[in-house]
Structure formats: structure tokens, C-alpha cells
Design a protein around this motif. Structure first.
Motif, PDB file in Angstrom:
ATOM      1  N   CYS A 174      80.087  49.813  59.599  1.00 45.78           N
ATOM      2  CA  CYS A 174      80.887  50.210  60.761  1.00 45.78           C
ATOM      3  C   CYS A 174      82.360  50.389  60.405  1.00 45.78           C
ATOM      4  O   CYS A 174      83.022  51.278  60.950  1.00 45.78           O
ATOM      5  CB  CYS A 174      80.741  49.174  61.872  1.00 45.78           C
ATOM      6  SG  CYS A 174      79.092  49.089  62.591  1.00 45.78           S
ATOM      7  N   SER A 175      82.880  49.559  59.505  1.00 43.49           N
ATOM      8  CA  SER A 175      84.293  49.698  59.130  1.00 43.49           C
ATOM      9  C   SER A 175      84.521  50.988  58.351  1.00 43.49           C
ATOM     10  O   SER A 175      85.535  51.669  58.554  1.00 43.49           O
ATOM     11  CB  SER A 175      84.754  48.489  58.308  1.00 43.49           C
ATOM     12  OG  SER A 175      84.031  48.374  57.093  1.00 43.49           O
ATOM     13  N   ARG A 176      83.584  51.357  57.484  1.00 40.73           N
ATOM     14  CA  ARG A 176      83.730  52.628  56.762  1.00 40.73           C
ATOM     15  C   ARG A 176      83.646  53.806  57.726  1.00 40.73           C
ATOM     16  O   ARG A 176      84.389  54.791  57.591  1.00 40.73           O
ATOM     17  CB  ARG A 176      82.659  52.739  55.672  1.00 40.73           C
ATOM     18  CG  ARG A 176      82.967  51.896  54.444  1.00 40.73           C
ATOM     19  CD  ARG A 176      82.023  52.132  53.292  1.00 40.73           C
ATOM     20  NE  ARG A 176      80.731  51.496  53.501  1.00 40.73           N
ATOM     21  CZ  ARG A 176      79.588  52.143  53.682  1.00 40.73           C
ATOM     22  NH1 ARG A 176      79.576  53.475  53.697  1.00 40.73           N
ATOM     23  NH2 ARG A 176      78.464  51.488  53.850  1.00 40.73           N
ATOM     24  N   THR A 177      82.755  53.711  58.695  1.00 44.42           N
ATOM     25  CA  THR A 177      82.641  54.785  59.687  1.00 44.42           C
ATOM     26  C   THR A 177      83.895  54.866  60.542  1.00 44.42           C
ATOM     27  O   THR A 177      84.390  55.960  60.854  1.00 44.42           O
ATOM     28  CB  THR A 177      81.412  54.554  60.577  1.00 44.42           C
ATOM     29  OG1 THR A 177      80.250  54.405  59.757  1.00 44.42           O
ATOM     30  CG2 THR A 177      81.205  55.720  61.525  1.00 44.42           C
ATOM     31  N   HIS A 178      84.434  53.714  60.931  1.00 45.45           N
ATOM     32  CA  HIS A 178      85.665  53.682  61.732  1.00 45.45           C
ATOM     33  C   HIS A 178      86.825  54.315  60.960  1.00 45.45           C
ATOM     34  O   HIS A 178      87.630  55.072  61.525  1.00 45.45           O
ATOM     35  CB  HIS A 178      85.992  52.234  62.111  1.00 45.45           C
ATOM     36  CG  HIS A 178      87.090  52.087  63.117  1.00 45.45           C
ATOM     37  ND1 HIS A 178      88.419  52.025  62.751  1.00 45.45           N
ATOM     38  CD2 HIS A 178      87.070  52.005  64.472  1.00 45.45           C
ATOM     39  CE1 HIS A 178      89.166  51.897  63.835  1.00 45.45           C
ATOM     40  NE2 HIS A 178      88.374  51.890  64.895  1.00 45.45           N
ATOM     41  N   ALA A 179      86.909  54.005  59.673  1.00 47.27           N
ATOM     42  CA  ALA A 179      87.965  54.600  58.846  1.00 47.27           C
ATOM     43  C   ALA A 179      87.796  56.114  58.763  1.00 47.27           C
ATOM     44  O   ALA A 179      88.768  56.872  58.879  1.00 47.27           O
ATOM     45  CB  ALA A 179      87.948  53.978  57.452  1.00 47.27           C
ATOM     46  N   TRP A 180      86.564  56.571  58.573  1.00 50.07           N
ATOM     47  CA  TRP A 180      86.300  58.012  58.465  1.00 50.07           C
ATOM     48  C   TRP A 180      86.657  58.727  59.760  1.00 50.07           C
ATOM     49  O   TRP A 180      87.248  59.817  59.733  1.00 50.07           O
ATOM     50  CB  TRP A 180      84.832  58.228  58.115  1.00 50.07           C
ATOM     51  CG  TRP A 180      84.445  59.657  57.898  1.00 50.07           C
ATOM     52  CD1 TRP A 180      84.550  60.381  56.738  1.00 50.07           C
ATOM     53  CD2 TRP A 180      83.875  60.545  58.867  1.00 50.07           C
ATOM     54  NE1 TRP A 180      84.082  61.655  56.924  1.00 50.07           N
ATOM     55  CE2 TRP A 180      83.667  61.794  58.220  1.00 50.07           C
ATOM     56  CE3 TRP A 180      83.517  60.418  60.204  1.00 50.07           C
ATOM     57  CZ2 TRP A 180      83.121  62.888  58.874  1.00 50.07           C
ATOM     58  CZ3 TRP A 180      82.965  61.508  60.854  1.00 50.07           C
ATOM     59  CH2 TRP A 180      82.784  62.730  60.206  1.00 50.07           C
ATOM     60  N   LEU A 181      86.317  58.142  60.901  1.00 46.19           N
ATOM     61  CA  LEU A 181      86.642  58.751  62.186  1.00 46.19           C
ATOM     62  C   LEU A 181      88.146  58.834  62.408  1.00 46.19           C
ATOM     63  O   LEU A 181      88.620  59.673  63.193  1.00 46.19           O
ATOM     64  CB  LEU A 181      86.005  57.965  63.331  1.00 46.19           C
ATOM     65  CG  LEU A 181      84.495  58.122  63.499  1.00 46.19           C
ATOM     66  CD1 LEU A 181      83.956  57.137  64.526  1.00 46.19           C
ATOM     67  CD2 LEU A 181      84.140  59.555  63.916  1.00 46.19           C
ATOM     68  N   ASN A 182      88.897  57.976  61.713  1.00 45.24           N
ATOM     69  CA  ASN A 182      90.358  58.001  61.810  1.00 45.24           C
ATOM     70  C   ASN A 182      90.990  58.748  60.626  1.00 45.24           C
ATOM     71  O   ASN A 182      92.165  58.538  60.306  1.00 45.24           O
ATOM     72  CB  ASN A 182      90.906  56.581  61.902  1.00 45.24           C
ATOM     73  CG  ASN A 182      90.671  55.960  63.262  1.00 45.24           C
ATOM     74  OD1 ASN A 182      91.437  56.168  64.195  1.00 45.24           O
ATOM     75  ND2 ASN A 182      89.590  55.191  63.391  1.00 45.24           N
ATOM     76  N   SER A 183      90.180  59.600  59.976  1.00 41.14           N
ATOM     77  CA  SER A 183      90.650  60.511  58.918  1.00 41.14           C
ATOM     78  C   SER A 183      91.225  59.780  57.711  1.00 41.14           C
ATOM     79  O   SER A 183      92.176  60.254  57.079  1.00 41.14           O
ATOM     80  CB  SER A 183      91.706  61.480  59.488  1.00 41.14           C
ATOM     81  OG  SER A 183      91.201  62.193  60.585  1.00 41.14           O
TER      82      SER A 183
END
Length: 326
Positions: free
Chosen positions: A269-278
Motif C-alpha cells: 500500500c505504501s508503494r502504491t500510495h507513493a506511485w499515486l503521488n507521482s
């Protein structure tokens, strides 16, 4: 369009049907991109089902809804072997149940008995269903989104801890603020006018293809996580297991800590959150943002904590306060 552009377009499309609730929309996208299952909890009428249906409508996918009731049977979820008479003689043929879809809405999951709830376990964890000794694989894009009502307890069956742990995140929907509630009224009124009109006022955009989700997952897999961040993840989970080493309050509040699935969920989830925030790397704010959703259903509180009215979210905030940032 890049995968991020397509996912942002999906976010915008969902936002067109859901007023406010930006965090909820982001959690739906994180569950989709992290290839996990979500448990969504909220009071009646807070658009739990609407949010899930809005995501499925704007994504190129097969969607199914299972309304959980006390008389539901496991075969109603997984499917069953049907006896058929043909020219070559009698045969048994598997008839897939509603679980065989890309996005499955398990509505009011706590209204079904344990036997039916357990029918979801293999599908959610193993991505397959076994009926009459034969294993049937789920589609490559598959996620279960379950809803439950936190206040109505009569005629409900609390989810067992083993099944709760299989949900990537436990998302809580709260009441909207006043300004958003006014916008909700206007949105529903406009939708009703569109239904009565021969020419809808807005043209629906094309659904986002599944390939965009798989491309996004490939990019998320390459997001960098430093050694310090990995240690921070593990320490957050460890704080739920040995709470006395971090704070007296945590020792009084936590009875059973989180399983290793919590560590894996924090990572995904943290990697996905980072990706969604570019961003192409994970920072502590990504972990702090998603920690309540990852932990709140994995912590068993003591009777003392429950008696004091301590919530899992309060425990998570104490953990985030006590564990030093990397």
C-alpha cells in the motif's frame, strides 16, 4: 496516456459520482492497484455500495454483487456442479457463481453465517475456488470489496479474525461535511433529471482498460523502498506485538498484535500510495497515511481498552507517535 494518467482519469470519473470522500476513492484505487481485497465500513446511506459500483462502472471489468443474507449458501457464492442430460448421456457441469468476476461487491458481508463467509476465504487468498474436487481459477484482475454496517448487530455474524486478516485494508466512511451534503443533493437531483431526459446532459467517458491496471502494477513493483523504510515498517508491526517495549498505554490496550500480512500490506500500500503521488520512492508519510487502514482490523484490543472506549485508530496513532521516524 501513461498508466498514471489513466488511473487519475479513473479517479476523476469515480469522483464524478461520489461527492467528497477523496480518501475513500484513493483507498479503492490502492486496493485495486495493490491487488488486494477491501473491507468498507460505514453507517447506512454513506455511499459504500455507490463508491464501489462507480469504480466498477468506469473500469473495463466484469462486476457482480452478492447481497449477503442469513439464508445464503456457500454454493450461492462459489457456484455448483449441475446435473445435465445430453445426447451423449448425463453429465455434471460446473456453473460459476457470482464470485467469478473482476470486481465482486460482497454487500453487508456480516449478515451471512460463517459457512458462507468462509466460502470467500480461498477465493480471496488463493485466487481460486474448489468445487467437487475441481479447482477453478479466478480471472487475473480480481478483488473482493465487502461492506458492513457497524451499528446494526441483530441478525449479523461478526467476521472471524482469520477472514478479517485477509482484507488488505479496512476503510471507514464517515458523514460528509455540510457543503458536501448540499452537493450530494444536487448531484442526485441532476442524475434523476438525466434519467427523465431523452438526451443526457453529460457524455459518459470510455471505461479505463484493464491493461492500464496491469501496467500500473508493473510500475508500482519498481518503486524504491530503502532499508530504513523497510525497518520502519517492521518496527510499526513489532510495536503491536511487543507493545510494552514502546509505551505503557500500548501495553494496556493491545491484546493480540498484527500478523505478517500487516507488514506485506504496509509494503504494497505504501508503494502504491507513493506511485499515486507521482513519486518513485516510499517516504514515511506514505506509511503514516495508510497505517490506520492496514492496522485497524488486525488489532485485538484488551477488555480494559474497550471499557475505556479506546478505538483501534487511537491505538494506531499512539503507535505512530511512539515509533521513531527513520
Amino acid at each position: 496516456m501513461t498508466p498514471l494518467d489513466q488511473i487519475n482519469a479513473l479517479r476523476t470519473a469515480i469522483g464524478g459520482s461520489i461527492i467528497g470522500q477523496r480518501d475513500v476513492i484513493d483507498r479503492l484505487l490502492i486496493g485495486l492497484l495493490a491487488n488486494g481485497n477491501l473491507l468498507i465500513e460505514g453507517l447506512p446511506g454513506l455511499a459504500k455500495t455507490r463508491a464501489i459500483k462507480a469504480m466498477a462502472k468506469n473500469l473495463e471489468c466484469d462486476f457482480s454483487r452478492i447481497q449477503f443474507t442469513p439464508d445464503l449458501l456457500p454454493a450461492d457464492v462459489t457456484g455448483t456442479e449441475m446435473y445435465l442430460q445430453s445426447d451423449t448421456g448425463p453429465t455434471f457441469q460446473f456453473q460459476p457463481g457470482p464470485i467469478f468476476a473482476n470486481v465482486v461487491l460482497a454487500d453487508e458481508i456480516n449478515r451471512a453465517p460463517a459457512k458462507v463467509q468462509s466460502a470467500l476465504l480461498e477465493a480471496m487468498e488463493e485466487r481460486q475456488v474448489t468445487v467437487a474436487g475441481t479447482t477453478h481459477k479466478m480471472p487475473p484482475l480480481f478483488m473482493v470489496m465487502a461492506t458492513q454496517n457497524p451499528i446494526e448487530q441483530e441478525g449479523t455474524y461478526p467476521l472471524p479474525e482469520a477472514q478479517m486478516d485477509r482484507f488488505l485494508m479496512h476503510v471507514v466512511i464517515t458523514y460528509p461535511p455540510l457543503a458536501d451534503e448540499v452537493e450530494v443533493i444536487r448531484l442526485v437531483r441532476a442524475e434523476e433529471q438525466d434519467l427523465q431526459s431523452e438526451k443526457p446532459s453529460t457524455k459518459k467517458p470510455a471505461p479505463i482498460p484493464q491493461d492500464a491496471v496491469f501496467a500500473a502494477r508493473a510500475e508500482i513493483a519498481a518503486i524504491h523502498t530503502s532499508d530504513a523504510i523497510e525497518t520502519y515498517m517492521a518496527t510499526l508491526v513489532q510495536a503491536t506485538r511487543t507493545p510494552g517495549e514502546f509505551s505503557e498505554n500500548l501495553a494496556r490496550w493491545i491484546d493480540v498484535g498484527a500478523s505478517p500480512r500487516a507488514s506485506l500490506a504496509l509494503d504494497r500500500c505504501s508503494r502504491t500510495h507513493a506511485w499515486l503521488n507521482s513519486r518513485d520512492y516510499v517516504d514515511p508519510e506514505d506509511l503514516r497515511a495508510i497505517a490506520p487502514d492496514v492496522f485497524r482490523h488486525r488489532l485485538t484490543l484488551t477488555y480494559e481498552a474497550q471499557g475505556e472506549g479506546i478505538t483501534p485508530d487511537a491505538v494506531v496513532q499512539e503507535i505512530l507517535t511512539q515509533v521513531a521516524l527513520p
